[in-house]
Design an enzyme around this catalytic site. Sequence first.
Site, PDB file in Angstrom:
ATOM      1  CG  ASP A 152      11.091 -21.758  37.410  1.00 36.76           C
ATOM      2  OD1 ASP A 152      10.429 -22.448  36.901  1.00 36.76           O
ATOM      3  OD2 ASP A 152      12.225 -21.904  37.828  1.00 36.76           O
ATOM      4  CE  LYS A 196       8.419 -19.672  30.548  1.00 42.48           C
ATOM      5  NZ  LYS A 196       9.225 -19.698  31.694  1.00 42.48           N
ATOM      6  N   GLY A 197       3.178 -17.854  32.935  1.00 46.58           N
ATOM      7  CA  GLY A 197       1.704 -18.271  32.952  1.00 46.58           C
ATOM      8  C   GLY A 197       0.716 -17.129  33.195  1.00 46.58           C
ATOM      9  CG  HIS A 253       2.105 -22.988  33.257  1.00 46.66           C
ATOM     10  ND1 HIS A 253       2.649 -22.917  32.146  1.00 46.66           N
ATOM     11  CD2 HIS A 253       0.732 -23.111  33.068  1.00 46.66           C
ATOM     12  CE1 HIS A 253       1.697 -23.429  31.190  1.00 46.66           C
ATOM     13  NE2 HIS A 253       0.683 -23.406  31.763  1.00 46.66           N
ATOM     14  CD  GLN A 301      11.442 -25.897  29.028  1.00 46.22           C
ATOM     15  OE1 GLN A 301      11.334 -25.847  27.937  1.00 46.22           O
ATOM     16  NE2 GLN A 301      10.765 -26.459  29.731  1.00 46.22           N
ATOM     17  NE  ARG A 312      15.673 -29.311  40.474  1.00 54.98           N
ATOM     18  CZ  ARG A 312      16.018 -29.200  39.447  1.00 54.98           C
ATOM     19  NH1 ARG A 312      17.446 -29.536  39.269  1.00 54.98           N
ATOM     20  NH2 ARG A 312      15.361 -28.982  38.266  1.00 54.98           N
ATOM     21  CG  ASP A 319       4.003  -8.084  44.903  1.00 59.40           C
ATOM     22  OD1 ASP A 319       4.799  -8.555  43.713  1.00 59.40           O
ATOM     23  OD2 ASP A 319       3.168  -8.889  45.546  1.00 59.40           O
TER      24      ASP A 319
HETATM   25  P1  IMP Z   1      16.066 -30.423  31.587  1.00 55.29           P
HETATM   26  O1  IMP Z   1      15.017 -29.680  30.866  1.00 55.29           O
HETATM   27  O2  IMP Z   1      15.141 -31.422  32.605  1.00 55.29           O
HETATM   28  O3  IMP Z   1      16.779 -31.398  30.725  1.00 55.29           O
HETATM   29  O4  IMP Z   1      16.811 -29.749  32.684  1.00 55.29           O
HETATM   30  C1  IMP Z   1      17.903 -28.945  32.188  1.00 55.29           C
HETATM   31  C2  IMP Z   1      18.029 -27.633  33.112  1.00 55.29           C
HETATM   32  O5  IMP Z   1      16.687 -26.767  32.588  1.00 55.29           O
HETATM   33  C3  IMP Z   1      17.731 -27.744  34.548  1.00 55.29           C
HETATM   34  O6  IMP Z   1      18.669 -26.697  35.111  1.00 55.29           O
HETATM   35  C4  IMP Z   1      16.303 -27.523  34.800  1.00 55.29           C
HETATM   36  O7  IMP Z   1      16.338 -27.158  36.154  1.00 55.29           O
HETATM   37  C5  IMP Z   1      16.288 -26.647  33.908  1.00 55.29           C
HETATM   38  N1  IMP Z   1      14.741 -26.387  33.507  1.00 55.29           N
HETATM   39  C6  IMP Z   1      14.184 -27.090  32.475  1.00 55.29           C
HETATM   40  N2  IMP Z   1      12.914 -26.453  32.514  1.00 55.29           N
HETATM   41  C7  IMP Z   1      12.825 -25.650  33.410  1.00 55.29           C
HETATM   42  C8  IMP Z   1      11.772 -24.716  33.723  1.00 55.29           C
HETATM   43  O8  IMP Z   1      10.463 -24.816  33.064  1.00 55.29           O
HETATM   44  N3  IMP Z   1      11.893 -23.825  34.673  1.00 55.29           N
HETATM   45  C9  IMP Z   1      13.179 -23.654  35.319  1.00 55.29           C
HETATM   46  N4  IMP Z   1      14.165 -24.434  34.934  1.00 55.29           N
HETATM   47  C10 IMP Z   1      13.932 -25.587  33.976  1.00 55.29           C
END
Ligand code: IMP
Length: 451
Positions: free
Chosen positions: A15, A18-19, A43, A228, A322, A352
Amino acid sequence: MHKCVTVVIGTKWGDEGKGKIASAEAKDAKLVIRATGGNNAGHTVVYNGKKLALHLVPGGIVYPQTTCIIGPGTVVDPLVLLDEIATLESYGITDIKSRLKISGRAHVIFPYHKHLDELHERLKEKPVGTTKRGIGTCYADKDNRIGIRMYDLLLPQEKLEKKIAEATKLHYEAFRAHDMEKNIMDVSTLAKAYHTCGEDFKPFICDVDPIIANAIEYNQKIVVEGAQAFRLDIDHGDYPMVTSSNPVTAGTLCGAGLPPQAVKEVIGVCKAYDSRVGNGPFPTEQESSLYMGMENANSPISPLVGDIIRELGHEYGTTTCRPRRCGWMDAVILRSAKYTCGIDYLCINHLDTLGEIGLKVGKVMVCTDYIYQGRVIGLFPDDIELTGEIPYPCYHIISGGWKIDKSCKTYNELPVKAKEFIRIVEKASGIPVKYIGIGPSNEDLIIRNNV
Ligand code: IMP
């Protein structure tokens, strides 16, 4: 070998935005590749003035000269992907069938993976807080050599059914043992549904290696759109509070099928503050009503710093909605990312927003070192589970905040305190900051060509 690959990766817990930079890089790219993870990522891209949320298709699809690849290292929920393709077509990207290529080696997420993901989380004393999209359980099947790949959706239905029957044997036992019989789907029904789905994917599924080889051969720009992030990496992140793939640079190259010699530059992305969804260590996290019951949220008397950051940064998940845990910029993680991920340049988003946070809180903080096990350390430690100690952040403090004028186009025009913040991050991380996000739209990006 031509050095034509730009890798964009997250340096924290996802988060990071990156997009935006991936989109700026894709403008003149030939190939844009998603290499790891699945629809746990999300994204937002803008096309014809309209916003749309993508989870699997690379955001580079909005540029007509690109070919976009969903690489062999990804896991694909075909129903989600079909939906995304239909949405993109309805938005006017009518040539998607010729521009989107899905590796036949990417693994398929079935409904049983999502139910298993839920079950694993339920049985754990400390759940990971996964996205419940069946990501980890699909990768586990891949490792156990019972995974089903996109190519398998093109097999005769009986052959697909045999594979699904073999893959689900143990999983269905687990469902029976845990009162989850309602999640046991008849294997032939599943095979029929996913075989039919395979028909829809015929124009997209292929061997992506020749496309990639050709682009390298002709020195055409390739962008790897990371999903991720570093601290969520299964080998290098906060295990077990991680995702199930390798989103570090080397992992994305492996997931795409790219040689390291072809890398031209690696751009690490972060925000000017930090956030995390799911559980796991977060040294600079600030107090927030997430832990105090929602009656304390938005308290008019003295809002907590974590809440202020979340509200000003709109920190709610794109994929799961969430509320995110929030805290100050951690430059120690950036220093670790520099070495583990080989980062050449940083892109810092939300400069900003951080200024506004500073105005409200009265200060802005940057973590430059940790105190851990009685010592000052400068890299993220890997034995937190063993010691049970979260590193204690040492902060550089800037008093007050700043406002960034919409007309600001260059680094020199930034407020003095914002430039001080950038300098501190550069010094502490050892990475030059080349890109600075100063607003929500893709155009709100300052590029420093002289770093
Ligand atoms: P999973 O990838 O669904 O197995 O989740 C494992 C952990 O990685 C959790 O804490 C998710 O919230 C986090 N997670 C997985 N993908 C992302 C993403 O794209 N952004 C932020 N957190 C992610």
